[in-house]
Design a protein around this motif. Structure first.
Motif, PDB file in Angstrom:
ATOM      1  N   TRP A  35      -8.839   5.072   4.261  1.00 18.41           N
ATOM      2  CA  TRP A  35      -8.265   3.806   4.620  1.00 18.41           C
ATOM      3  C   TRP A  35      -7.623   3.709   6.104  1.00 18.41           C
ATOM      4  O   TRP A  35      -6.442   4.617   6.196  1.00 18.41           O
ATOM      5  N   ARG A  36      -8.116   3.111   7.016  1.00 18.72           N
ATOM      6  CA  ARG A  36      -7.670   3.357   8.408  1.00 18.72           C
ATOM      7  C   ARG A  36      -6.512   2.477   8.598  1.00 18.72           C
ATOM      8  O   ARG A  36      -5.855   2.710   9.799  1.00 18.72           O
ATOM      9  N   ASP A  37      -6.351   1.298   8.060  1.00 18.56           N
ATOM     10  CA  ASP A  37      -5.446   0.292   8.093  1.00 18.56           C
ATOM     11  C   ASP A  37      -4.957  -0.252   7.069  1.00 18.56           C
ATOM     12  O   ASP A  37      -5.783  -0.110   5.955  1.00 18.56           O
ATOM     13  N   ILE A  38      -3.864  -1.130   6.848  1.00 17.63           N
ATOM     14  CA  ILE A  38      -3.400  -1.688   5.537  1.00 17.63           C
ATOM     15  C   ILE A  38      -4.327  -2.632   5.061  1.00 17.63           C
ATOM     16  O   ILE A  38      -4.412  -2.771   3.873  1.00 17.63           O
ATOM     17  N   GLU A  39      -4.954  -3.190   5.983  1.00 14.27           N
ATOM     18  CA  GLU A  39      -5.825  -4.349   5.279  1.00 14.27           C
ATOM     19  C   GLU A  39      -7.135  -3.590   4.311  1.00 14.27           C
ATOM     20  O   GLU A  39      -7.426  -4.094   3.522  1.00 14.27           O
ATOM     21  N   GLN A  40      -7.594  -2.259   4.958  1.00 14.71           N
ATOM     22  CA  GLN A  40      -8.609  -1.698   4.174  1.00 14.71           C
ATOM     23  C   GLN A  40      -7.943  -1.332   2.868  1.00 14.71           C
ATOM     24  O   GLN A  40      -8.595  -1.477   1.637  1.00 14.71           O
ATOM     25  N   LEU A  41      -6.700  -0.791   2.781  1.00 17.24           N
ATOM     26  CA  LEU A  41      -6.170  -0.477   1.552  1.00 17.24           C
ATOM     27  C   LEU A  41      -5.886  -1.615   0.503  1.00 17.24           C
ATOM     28  O   LEU A  41      -6.329  -1.510  -0.567  1.00 17.24           O
ATOM     29  N   ALA A  42      -5.185  -2.660   1.220  1.00 18.55           N
ATOM     30  CA  ALA A  42      -5.220  -3.918   0.485  1.00 18.55           C
ATOM     31  C   ALA A  42      -6.421  -4.227  -0.216  1.00 18.55           C
ATOM     32  O   ALA A  42      -6.625  -4.779  -1.635  1.00 18.55           O
ATOM     33  N   SER A  43      -7.449  -4.265   0.373  1.00 18.40           N
ATOM     34  CA  SER A  43      -9.026  -4.758  -0.002  1.00 18.40           C
ATOM     35  C   SER A  43      -9.290  -3.776  -1.112  1.00 18.40           C
ATOM     36  O   SER A  43      -9.927  -4.253  -1.985  1.00 18.40           O
TER      37      SER A  43
END
Length: 340
Positions: free
Chosen positions: A151-159
Motif C-alpha cells: 500500500w503506497r498511500d492511504i487510499e490504497q490501504l482503505a480500498s
C-alpha cells in the motif's frame, strides 16, 4: 449508573483522605521528598511551598514529555528545583493527595486526555475536584506501514480493506484504551462496513519488531513510538490524524487523513492540573510559567522532537466527554460547580 460510579469514586476519594498518604504505594517516599525539596522561591500568602507532580499517564512518552517540561521550566528560572515526580497508582490517589496538600504545597497533576479516557468514568467522577492550569501540547497518531508494504498511500490501504483483503492493525498496548479507540474511529472513517477480515491487536512489547516481522501490517500509533524507523526508512507513514501536516523533517510530507478524503482528526492532549482550593497566587504563577513555556523556542524545538504540537487549549476535535470549560484551560479556572 453514572451517579453510582460518581458516588463510588467520591467514597474512594474520601477513604483515601481519611486513611492518609501512608497507605498509598510509594507515597511515604513522596512525603520524604516533600520535606527534602521545600523551595524558598515561591511564596503564597507568605508561606513557602513545595512542588510535587503526580503523573497519571505513565506511558514512556508521557514520562519523556513531563521530564522535558520540567527541564525547560528550570531553564527559564521557574521554581522547579528539586521537583519530585511520582507515577500515581490511580487518579483517586493523585486527587486525594492534591486535595490534602492544596493549602500547603504545589501538588499538581500531569495527565493527558488519552490517559484520562483510559481511566474512563472514574476520571469523569473525580475531575470536578481539580481544574486545569494549562494544556502544553497535543500528539497525533499516524497510520504506518513497512517500507515494502504494497500500500503506497492511504487510499490504497482503505480500498484493500473495503475489498475484503486480510489486514492486521496494531497499536501500543501502553495506550490500549485510546489507541484502540483511534483504530475503531479510523475503520469507521474509511467506511469499512464488514471487519471480519481485519484483525486488531495491542502490541505488548516491541512495536517496531512486531511490524517489521510481519506480525502486524499496519500501525496506528504516535509517530514518536517508531520515530527512528521512520527516519531510517524501514517504516513509512501513510497519513496522520492531525488537522494539518506536522512540520518536522520526517513527517512534513505526510498528508493528513482529511487531505485524502477521510474525515478523521484526533489526538492526545497533555495537561497540568491543580486541585480546587489551590492558592490563587500559586495558580497564577504556574499558569504564567506555562504560557512562557509555550513561547520558548527551545521548548518548541523539543516539542517537535517528541512529535508534540504545542497549544494552550485542547482542540475541539479531540473527543473527550468533559465540560466545555475544561476544554479551554487558558480561558480561566474551572470551579467544582461548573464541572458538576
Amino acid at each position: 449508573m453514572k451517579n453510582q460510579i460518581r458516588a463510588a469514586a467520591c467514597l474512594a476519594l474520601s477513604a483515601c483522605l481519611l486513611a492518609g498518604c501512608e497507605r498509598w504505594p510509594g507515597v511515604q517516599t513522596t512525603q520524604q521528598q516533600l520535606r527534602q525539596h521545600t523551595l524558598d522561591g515561591i511564596v503564597a500568602g507568605k508561606q513557602t511551598t513545595a512542588v510535587t507532580l503526580m503523573r497519571i499517564d505513565s506511558t514512556e512518552h508521557a514520562k519523556q514529555v513531563s521530564k522535558a517540561m520540567i527541564q525547560q521550566l528550570r531553564a527559564q528560572k521557574s521554581h522547579t528545583r528539586g521537583m519530585p515526580v511520582f507515577d500515581a497508582g490511580s487518579i483517586e490517589q493523585a486527587v486525594a493527595y492534591m486535595m490534602e496538600h492544596r493549602d500547603s504545597s504545589n501538588a499538581m497533576m500531569f495527565a493527558s486526555t488519552g490517559g484520562l479516557m483510559q481511566i474512563g468514568e472514574e476520571a469523569a467522577a473525580l475531575l470536578p475536584y481539580v481544574r486545569p492550569i494549562a494544556c502544553i501540547g497535543v500528539e497525533h497518531n499516524y497510520v504506518i506501514v513497512r517500507a515494502d508494504s504494497p500500500w503506497r498511500d492511504i487510499e490504497q490501504l482503505a480500498s484493500a480493506m473495503r475489498a475484503g483483503q486480510n489486514v492486521t492493525l496494531g497499536w501500543n498496548a501502553q495506550r490500549d484504551s485510546y489507541d484502540s479507540y483511534y483504530v475503531m474511529r479510523f475503520l469507521e472513517a474509511c467506511r469499512i462496513e464488514n471487519t471480519d477480515h481485519i484483525a486488531c491487536t495491542a502490541i505488548q512489547e516491541n512495536i517496531a519488531l512486531a511490524t517489521l516481522s510481519g506480525e502486524v501490517d499496519v500501525l496506528c500509533v504516535s509517530a514518536y513510538d517508531v520515530l527512528p524507523l521512520l527516519q531510517n526508512g524501514e517504516l513509512r507513514a501513510l497519513a496522520s490524524m492531525s488537522p494539518e501536516r506536522f512540520d518536522a523533517p520526517v513527517l512534513r510530507d505526510v498528508p493528513t487523513l482529511c487531505e485524502r478524503g477521510i474525515d478523521l482528526q484526533d489526538g492526545n492532549a497533555y495537561m497540568l492540573f491543580c486541585p480546587n482550593g489551590y492558592p490563587e497566587d500559586n495558580e497564577s504563577y504556574w499558569r504564567e510559567q506555562m504560557q512562557r513555556l509555550l513561547q520558548n523556542e527551545d521548548w518548541l524545538q523539543k516539542s517537535h522532537e517528541m512529535c508534540i504540537e504545542p497549544c494552550e487549549d485542547i482542540p475541539e476535535y479531540i473527543p473527550w466527554e468533559m465540560p466545555e470549560a475544561l476544554r479551554s484551560p487558558a480561558r480561566g479556572p474551572l470551579s467544582r460547580a461548573q464541572a458538576l
